[in-house]
Write a protein that holds these residues in place. Structure first.
Motif, mmCIF file in Angstrom:
data_model
loop_
_atom_site.group_PDB
_atom_site.id
_atom_site.type_symbol
_atom_site.label_atom_id
_atom_site.label_comp_id
_atom_site.label_asym_id
_atom_site.label_seq_id
_atom_site.Cartn_x
_atom_site.Cartn_y
_atom_site.Cartn_z
ATOM 1 N N HIS A 79 0.847 -1.189 0.000
ATOM 2 C CA HIS A 79 0.000 0.000 0.000
ATOM 3 C C HIS A 79 0.881 1.237 0.000
ATOM 4 C CE1 HIS A 79 -2.894 3.070 1.392
ATOM 5 N NE2 HIS A 79 -3.724 2.344 0.667
ATOM 6 N N ILE A 80 0.497 2.230 -0.811
ATOM 7 C CA ILE A 80 1.306 3.433 -0.983
ATOM 8 C C ILE A 80 1.582 4.126 0.342
ATOM 9 C CG2 ILE A 80 1.310 5.762 -1.980
ATOM 10 C CD1 ILE A 80 -0.220 4.655 -4.362
ATOM 11 N N ASP A 81 0.610 4.132 1.238
ATOM 12 C CA ASP A 81 0.760 4.832 2.513
ATOM 13 C C ASP A 81 1.283 3.931 3.625
ATOM 14 O OD1 ASP A 81 -0.230 7.294 1.424
ATOM 15 O OD2 ASP A 81 -2.238 6.399 1.473
ATOM 16 N N GLY A 82 1.713 2.728 3.261
ATOM 17 C CA GLY A 82 2.387 1.867 4.219
ATOM 18 C C GLY A 82 1.495 1.106 5.176
ATOM 19 N N HIS A 83 0.206 1.019 4.890
ATOM 20 C CA HIS A 83 -0.689 0.286 5.788
ATOM 21 C C HIS A 83 -0.391 -1.213 5.715
ATOM 22 C CE1 HIS A 83 -2.978 3.818 6.750
ATOM 23 N NE2 HIS A 83 -3.256 4.050 5.475
ATOM 24 N N SER A 84 -0.357 -1.850 6.878
ATOM 25 C CA SER A 84 -0.016 -3.278 6.929
ATOM 26 C C SER A 84 -1.212 -4.179 6.662
ATOM 27 C CB SER A 84 0.582 -3.618 8.302
ATOM 28 O OG SER A 84 -0.340 -3.286 9.339
ATOM 29 N N ASN A 85 -2.412 -3.658 6.836
ATOM 30 C CA ASN A 85 -3.634 -4.452 6.629
ATOM 31 C C ASN A 85 -3.991 -4.486 5.145
ATOM 32 O OD1 ASN A 85 -4.044 -1.665 6.938
ATOM 33 N ND2 ASN A 85 -6.204 -1.917 7.447
ATOM 34 N N TYR A 86 -3.022 -4.897 4.337
ATOM 35 C CA TYR A 86 -3.121 -4.788 2.878
ATOM 36 C C TYR A 86 -2.785 -6.131 2.232
ATOM 37 C CZ TYR A 86 -1.919 -3.427 -1.918
ATOM 38 O OH TYR A 86 -1.841 -3.340 -3.285
ATOM 39 N N MET A 87 -3.517 -6.420 1.145
ATOM 40 C CA MET A 87 -3.232 -7.625 0.370
ATOM 41 C C MET A 87 -3.232 -7.282 -1.112
ATOM 42 S SD MET A 87 -5.312 -11.257 0.079
ATOM 43 C CE MET A 87 -4.788 -11.817 1.701
ATOM 44 N N SER A 88 -2.238 -7.778 -1.821
ATOM 45 C CA SER A 88 -2.173 -7.590 -3.262
ATOM 46 C C SER A 88 -3.078 -8.610 -3.946
ATOM 47 C CB SER A 88 -0.737 -7.763 -3.754
ATOM 48 O OG SER A 88 -0.693 -7.705 -5.167
ATOM 49 N N ILE A 89 -3.987 -8.103 -4.771
ATOM 50 C CA ILE A 89 -4.875 -8.977 -5.554
ATOM 51 C C ILE A 89 -4.968 -8.458 -6.978
ATOM 52 C CG2 ILE A 89 -6.282 -9.765 -3.589
ATOM 53 C CD1 ILE A 89 -8.257 -7.615 -5.593
ATOM 54 N N ASN A 90 -5.306 -9.347 -7.885
ATOM 55 C CA ASN A 90 -5.574 -8.964 -9.271
ATOM 56 C C ASN A 90 -7.076 -9.066 -9.487
ATOM 57 O OD1 ASN A 90 -5.827 -8.623 -11.998
ATOM 58 N ND2 ASN A 90 -4.507 -10.339 -12.593
ATOM 59 N N ILE A 91 -7.746 -7.939 -9.544
ATOM 60 C CA ILE A 91 -9.198 -7.918 -9.633
ATOM 61 C C ILE A 91 -9.712 -8.549 -10.927
ATOM 62 C CG2 ILE A 91 -9.351 -5.654 -10.717
ATOM 63 C CD1 ILE A 91 -11.662 -6.931 -7.906
ATOM 64 N N LEU A 92 -8.838 -8.697 -11.937
ATOM 65 C CA LEU A 92 -9.248 -9.308 -13.195
ATOM 66 C C LEU A 92 -9.070 -10.824 -13.195
ATOM 67 C CD1 LEU A 92 -7.884 -6.683 -15.757
ATOM 68 C CD2 LEU A 92 -10.194 -6.906 -14.806
ATOM 69 N N SER A 93 -8.545 -11.362 -12.108
ATOM 70 C CA SER A 93 -8.376 -12.810 -11.964
ATOM 71 C C SER A 93 -9.428 -13.351 -11.002
ATOM 72 C CB SER A 93 -6.980 -13.126 -11.439
ATOM 73 O OG SER A 93 -6.917 -14.446 -10.940
ATOM 74 N N LYS A 94 -10.257 -14.261 -11.481
ATOM 75 C CA LYS A 94 -11.294 -14.838 -10.613
ATOM 76 C C LYS A 94 -10.677 -15.565 -9.432
ATOM 77 C CE LYS A 94 -14.683 -15.377 -14.338
ATOM 78 N NZ LYS A 94 -15.485 -16.320 -15.147
ATOM 79 N N GLU A 95 -9.525 -16.206 -9.648
ATOM 80 C CA GLU A 95 -8.848 -16.916 -8.554
ATOM 81 C C GLU A 95 -8.330 -15.938 -7.515
ATOM 82 O OE1 GLU A 95 -8.530 -20.208 -7.792
ATOM 83 O OE2 GLU A 95 -10.058 -20.355 -9.362
ATOM 84 N N SER A 96 -7.738 -14.841 -7.976
ATOM 85 C CA SER A 96 -7.191 -13.851 -7.058
ATOM 86 C C SER A 96 -8.289 -13.178 -6.241
ATOM 87 C CB SER A 96 -6.395 -12.798 -7.830
ATOM 88 O OG SER A 96 -5.771 -11.886 -6.964
ATOM 89 N N VAL A 97 -9.430 -12.922 -6.860
ATOM 90 C CA VAL A 97 -10.536 -12.241 -6.177
ATOM 91 C C VAL A 97 -11.072 -13.082 -5.021
ATOM 92 C CG1 VAL A 97 -12.903 -11.387 -6.501
ATOM 93 C CG2 VAL A 97 -11.145 -10.836 -8.168
ATOM 94 N N LYS A 98 -10.850 -14.388 -5.068
ATOM 95 C CA LYS A 98 -11.279 -15.254 -3.965
ATOM 96 C C LYS A 98 -10.589 -14.897 -2.655
ATOM 97 C CE LYS A 98 -12.461 -19.275 -6.839
ATOM 98 N NZ LYS A 98 -12.131 -20.674 -7.184
ATOM 99 N N ASN A 99 -9.456 -14.200 -2.725
ATOM 100 C CA ASN A 99 -8.716 -13.823 -1.519
ATOM 101 C C ASN A 99 -9.318 -12.624 -0.797
ATOM 102 O OD1 ASN A 99 -6.516 -15.761 -1.665
ATOM 103 N ND2 ASN A 99 -5.846 -14.644 -3.485
ATOM 104 N N ILE A 100 -10.273 -11.946 -1.440
ATOM 105 C CA ILE A 100 -10.959 -10.842 -0.757
ATOM 106 C C ILE A 100 -11.930 -11.428 0.261
ATOM 107 C CG2 ILE A 100 -12.525 -8.889 -1.043
ATOM 108 C CD1 ILE A 100 -11.449 -8.597 -3.892
ATOM 109 N N GLU A 101 -11.905 -10.904 1.469
ATOM 110 C CA GLU A 101 -12.830 -11.358 2.517
ATOM 111 C C GLU A 101 -14.113 -10.539 2.439
ATOM 112 O OE1 GLU A 101 -11.324 -11.824 6.467
ATOM 113 O OE2 GLU A 101 -9.303 -12.353 5.759
ATOM 114 N N PHE A 102 -15.167 -11.159 1.965
ATOM 115 C CA PHE A 102 -16.455 -10.483 1.861
ATOM 116 C C PHE A 102 -17.296 -10.652 3.117
ATOM 117 C CE2 PHE A 102 -15.307 -10.687 -2.619
ATOM 118 C CZ PHE A 102 -15.692 -9.427 -3.058
#
Length: 297
Positions: free
Chosen positions: A39-62
């Motif tokens: 994260h640009i501002d250095g927040h630790s509660n951050y995860m890198s995901i690729n929103i265009l990848s269906k597999e990657s989007v599974k890592n978002i906690e809804f």
């Protein structure tokens, strides 16, 4: 404690929203997602995901209360040639999110920022149901996303709220690069260069200070009355000429009025001044910052 997911967390508006959330006396559990490694501002509660990848989007906690969807690509004439990128980032991204939302059986409210560019411009104030017109790929991308949210609500009971934004200006984060009309003018004036305007600069816009914009988005997200609907975000009514005159006076530069380029003139929307009465009455919204004071400061 409310749980909030911010997707597209490295974007300009998102960074400011996160700043306001973190400064609030009310504590939130916030999780941030974007394509970058950190994260640009250095927040630790951050995860890198690729929103265009269906597999990657599974890592978002809804499993949360609110989802801010700030992923998007803005632009005007470049959308005609980069249409695949505009469709991917502005439409496929939201559809990936919506399908994963359903898969995880989420009940979170999705907050989606839309744009003034969905309206057919005209003199006077535009209500949410005013006539629509789409002069750019970006404009129709945003309106398509509004329709997707409505469809998914009707079919799958997805919860959402759409906020149409006209012209935001300013930033709460000193080193955050702002974008937009005011910042373009300032970038010229602070270098001692004249401000350039197409035509006579008479087209009018609603200006909303970033701090006010963030407060409205957060209040709307938390409100039980802002649900499954579309709202205009308000502010001040200015012409581009009036904006430029304030900035030019402050920095002792002139304004150069130049003819409209052919393409720019064809895709220009005309006056887009928002009637925000529905939202302002609903949540007693107050816009605290004046554009003239911001320039003076």
């Amino acid at each position: 404690m409310k749980k909030i997911a911010v997707i597209g967390a490295n974007s300009y508006i998102a960074r400011n929203v996160v700043y306001v959330l973190n400064q609030s006396p009310v504590k939130y559990e916030i999780k941030l997602y974007d394509y970058n490694d950190v994260h640009i501002d250095g927040h630790s509660n951050y995860m890198s995901i690729n929103i265009l990848s269906k597999e990657s989007v599974k890592n978002i906690e809804f499993d949360c209360d609110i989802v801010f969807m700030f992923v998007g690509k803005t632009g005007s004439a470049n959308g005609f040639t980069d249409y695949d990128l505009f469709i991917d980032i502005n439409e496929r991204a939201l559809l990936n999110l919506l399908n994963e939302y359903i898969a995880q059986k989420s009940s979170a409210k999705i907050i989606f920022p839309s744009t003034r560019l969905v309206y057919k411009g005209k003199p006077g104030k535009l209500k949410e149901d005013a006539e629509k017109e789409f002069n750019t790929i970006y404009a129709i991308n945003k309106f398509a996303c509004e329709q997707y949210l409505g469809m998914f609500h009707r079919v799958y009971d997805v919860q959402y709220c759409i906020f149409r934004i006209c012209i935001p200006y300013g930033t709460l984060i000193p080193d955050a690069s702002a974008y937009g009309t005011a910042e373009f003018m300032l970038s010229k004036a602070t270098k001692g260069e004249n401000i350039t305007l197409y035509g006579d600069g008479g087209v009018r816009r609603t200006l909303t200070y970033m701090g006010d914009l963030c407060n409205v988005l957060i209040a709307g997200a938390l409100s039980n009355r802002c649900i499954n609907d579309v709202f205009n975000i308000g502010g001040e009514n200015y012409s581009l000429k009036e904006m430029a005159e304030l900035i030019a006076t402050k920095y002792d530069v002139d304004i150069d009025y130049i003819p409209w380029p052919a393409v720019a003139e064809k895709i220009e929307s005309g006056d887009t001044v928002f009637d925000s009465e529905r939202l302002d009455m609903l949540d007693s919204v107050i816009y605290t910052k004046k554009f003239a004071n911001w320039i003076s400061d």
